[in-house]
Motif scaffolding. Structure first.
Motif, PDB file in Angstrom:
ATOM      1  N   UNK A  15     -38.628 -31.400 -42.324  1.00 20.24           N
ATOM      2  CA  UNK A  15     -38.526 -32.665 -43.181  1.00 20.24           C
ATOM      3  C   UNK A  15     -37.473 -33.264 -43.634  1.00 20.24           C
ATOM      4  N   UNK A  16     -36.582 -32.455 -44.016  1.00 17.09           N
ATOM      5  CA  UNK A  16     -35.175 -32.730 -44.778  1.00 17.09           C
ATOM      6  C   UNK A  16     -34.340 -33.072 -43.430  1.00 17.09           C
ATOM      7  N   UNK A  17     -34.336 -32.645 -42.483  1.00 15.20           N
ATOM      8  CA  UNK A  17     -33.607 -33.212 -41.521  1.00 15.20           C
ATOM      9  C   UNK A  17     -34.004 -34.308 -40.807  1.00 15.20           C
ATOM     10  N   UNK A  18     -35.484 -34.492 -40.643  1.00 20.21           N
ATOM     11  CA  UNK A  18     -36.039 -35.873 -40.448  1.00 20.21           C
ATOM     12  C   UNK A  18     -35.751 -36.902 -41.232  1.00 20.21           C
ATOM     13  N   UNK A  19     -35.612 -36.617 -42.607  1.00 21.31           N
ATOM     14  CA  UNK A  19     -35.489 -37.667 -43.558  1.00 21.31           C
ATOM     15  C   UNK A  19     -34.020 -37.931 -43.554  1.00 21.31           C
ATOM     16  N   UNK A  20     -33.071 -37.122 -43.147  1.00 20.04           N
ATOM     17  CA  UNK A  20     -31.689 -37.465 -43.056  1.00 20.04           C
ATOM     18  C   UNK A  20     -31.387 -38.365 -41.789  1.00 20.04           C
ATOM     19  N   UNK A  21     -31.964 -38.005 -40.655  1.00 20.54           N
ATOM     20  CA  UNK A  21     -32.025 -38.696 -39.371  1.00 20.54           C
ATOM     21  C   UNK A  21     -32.570 -40.203 -39.576  1.00 20.54           C
ATOM     22  N   UNK A  22     -33.455 -40.263 -40.349  1.00 19.79           N
ATOM     23  CA  UNK A  22     -34.255 -41.624 -40.686  1.00 19.79           C
ATOM     24  C   UNK A  22     -33.086 -42.295 -41.572  1.00 19.79           C
ATOM     25  N   UNK A  23     -32.397 -41.848 -42.592  1.00 14.19           N
ATOM     26  CA  UNK A  23     -31.618 -42.521 -43.204  1.00 14.19           C
ATOM     27  C   UNK A  23     -30.381 -43.033 -42.497  1.00 14.19           C
ATOM     28  N   UNK A  24     -29.923 -42.208 -41.816  1.00 12.37           N
ATOM     29  CA  UNK A  24     -28.810 -42.635 -40.767  1.00 12.37           C
ATOM     30  C   UNK A  24     -28.859 -43.571 -39.947  1.00 12.37           C
ATOM     31  N   UNK A  25     -30.255 -43.484 -39.456  1.00 12.97           N
ATOM     32  CA  UNK A  25     -30.770 -44.881 -38.396  1.00 12.97           C
ATOM     33  C   UNK A  25     -30.788 -45.945 -39.308  1.00 12.97           C
ATOM     34  N   UNK A  26     -31.301 -45.572 -40.309  1.00 11.16           N
ATOM     35  CA  UNK A  26     -31.672 -46.948 -41.097  1.00 11.16           C
ATOM     36  C   UNK A  26     -30.169 -47.866 -41.577  1.00 11.16           C
ATOM     37  N   UNK A  27     -29.085 -46.770 -41.825  1.00  9.42           N
ATOM     38  CA  UNK A  27     -27.891 -47.221 -42.026  1.00  9.42           C
ATOM     39  C   UNK A  27     -26.984 -47.857 -40.904  1.00  9.42           C
ATOM     40  N   UNK A  28     -27.314 -47.438 -39.628  1.00  6.46           N
ATOM     41  CA  UNK A  28     -26.598 -47.670 -38.559  1.00  6.46           C
ATOM     42  C   UNK A  28     -27.565 -49.196 -38.336  1.00  6.46           C
ATOM     43  N   UNK A  29     -28.635 -49.434 -38.618  1.00  2.47           N
ATOM     44  CA  UNK A  29     -29.410 -50.856 -38.256  1.00  2.47           C
ATOM     45  C   UNK A  29     -28.863 -51.676 -39.180  1.00  2.47           C
ATOM     46  N   UNK A  32     -23.119 -54.506 -40.446  1.00  3.98           N
ATOM     47  CA  UNK A  32     -22.862 -55.823 -40.260  1.00  3.98           C
ATOM     48  C   UNK A  32     -21.493 -55.685 -39.632  1.00  3.98           C
ATOM     49  N   UNK A  33     -21.019 -57.008 -39.158  1.00  7.05           N
ATOM     50  CA  UNK A  33     -20.052 -57.353 -38.048  1.00  7.05           C
ATOM     51  C   UNK A  33     -18.952 -56.580 -38.811  1.00  7.05           C
ATOM     52  N   UNK A  34     -18.715 -56.815 -40.013  1.00  8.55           N
ATOM     53  CA  UNK A  34     -17.407 -56.275 -40.747  1.00  8.55           C
ATOM     54  C   UNK A  34     -17.529 -54.460 -40.715  1.00  8.55           C
ATOM     55  N   UNK A  35     -18.532 -53.989 -40.701  1.00 11.94           N
ATOM     56  CA  UNK A  35     -18.595 -52.847 -40.842  1.00 11.94           C
ATOM     57  C   UNK A  35     -18.426 -52.211 -39.290  1.00 11.94           C
ATOM     58  N   UNK A  36     -18.819 -52.928 -38.315  1.00 11.21           N
ATOM     59  CA  UNK A  36     -18.752 -52.707 -36.867  1.00 11.21           C
ATOM     60  C   UNK A  36     -17.236 -52.568 -36.535  1.00 11.21           C
ATOM     61  N   UNK A  37     -16.606 -53.678 -37.254  1.00 10.55           N
ATOM     62  CA  UNK A  37     -14.931 -53.599 -36.872  1.00 10.55           C
ATOM     63  C   UNK A  37     -14.195 -52.717 -37.437  1.00 10.55           C
ATOM     64  N   UNK A  38     -14.636 -52.143 -38.830  1.00 12.61           N
ATOM     65  CA  UNK A  38     -13.997 -51.096 -39.451  1.00 12.61           C
ATOM     66  C   UNK A  38     -14.270 -49.713 -38.517  1.00 12.61           C
TER      67      UNK A  38
END
Length: 221
Positions: A15-29, A32-38
């Motif tokens: 459950x911890x690993x799944x939660x971490x993966x969900x958080x990372x996916x949400x962060x990637x989603x 914005x364009x500035x983040x991608x440029x960085x």
């Protein structure tokens, strides 16, 4: 009861690993364009650093399997290169010739390390200090210190037809080459189950080495 507790712990960990993966996916989603440029800039910087590092390795003679003429060269190589693999050999030993073929291949694939060989008869000081009793022996050196030895073919399945991938895996366990596979299991080849595990020997300096017994049929020096 113990088995139930283990299952519960595994469930919590999942459950911890799944939660971490969900958080990372949400962060990637939410990038914005500035983040991608960085991210692109950071990636470009890393690629440039890697390219420069590779150029330095090639300038230092990496990428080819070379022979050292004397012991002085050994110390020069291990001083200039962060990672190096030295094959102690004798011309009369067939297994040394087998090792040469694999070393030649790996030297081109892993330019991050310097692959060399030295005739043991020309290196009496080193063979005595490192207590090399069996040939072929590979001396794996990191930051000027021997971190491991591969003595004969014992760690390679104790057979002459071991694969280059097996030797690559065994060298990688000493952290002197980059490896993307599973270091806990050797690669599967020639009917191997791929589940044999081998221990890396304790670190030693090039000034000396504990004497290890060897039960293989490799040639005594």
């Amino acid at each position: 009861m113990a088995n139930q507790m283990v299952q519960q712990q595994l469930g919590v960990a999942a459950k911890i690993i799944e939660s971490q993966l969900d958080a990372e996916l949400e962060r990637l989603d939410n990038l914005n364009e500035t983040d991608l440029d960085a991210i692109r800039r950071d990636r470009l910087v890393e690629m440039k650093k890697r390219s420069e590092k590779k150029r330095q390795w090639m300038d230092n003679g990496h990428g080819v399997y070379t022979e050292l003429q004397d012991e002085k060269e050994f110390f020069e190589v291990t001083k200039k290169s962060e990672n190096s693999v030295c094959h102690f050999y004798r011309d009369q030993f067939e297994r040394c010739k087998i090792m040469d073929k694999h070393m030649e291949i790996l030297s081109k694939k892993h330019v991050e390390a310097k692959f060399v060989k030295i005739n043991a008869e020309k290196a009496p000081f080193l063979t005595e200090r490192l207590k090399i009793r069996v040939l072929p022996t590979l001396c794996l050196v990191k930051n000027g210190k021997t971190c491991d030895y591969i003595v004969g073919f014992t760690d390679l399945g104790n057979k002459d037809d071991f694969s280059t991938e097996m030797l690559e895996w065994r060298i990688a366990r000493a952290d002197v080459i980059e490896y993307s596979g599973n270091l806990m299991e050797p690669p599967k080849s020639n009917g191997s189950t791929g589940r044999q595990q081998m221990a890396v020997k304790s670190k030693k300096t090039i000034r000396g080495r504990k004497d290890d017994s060897d039960d293989s049929d490799d040639s005594d020096y």
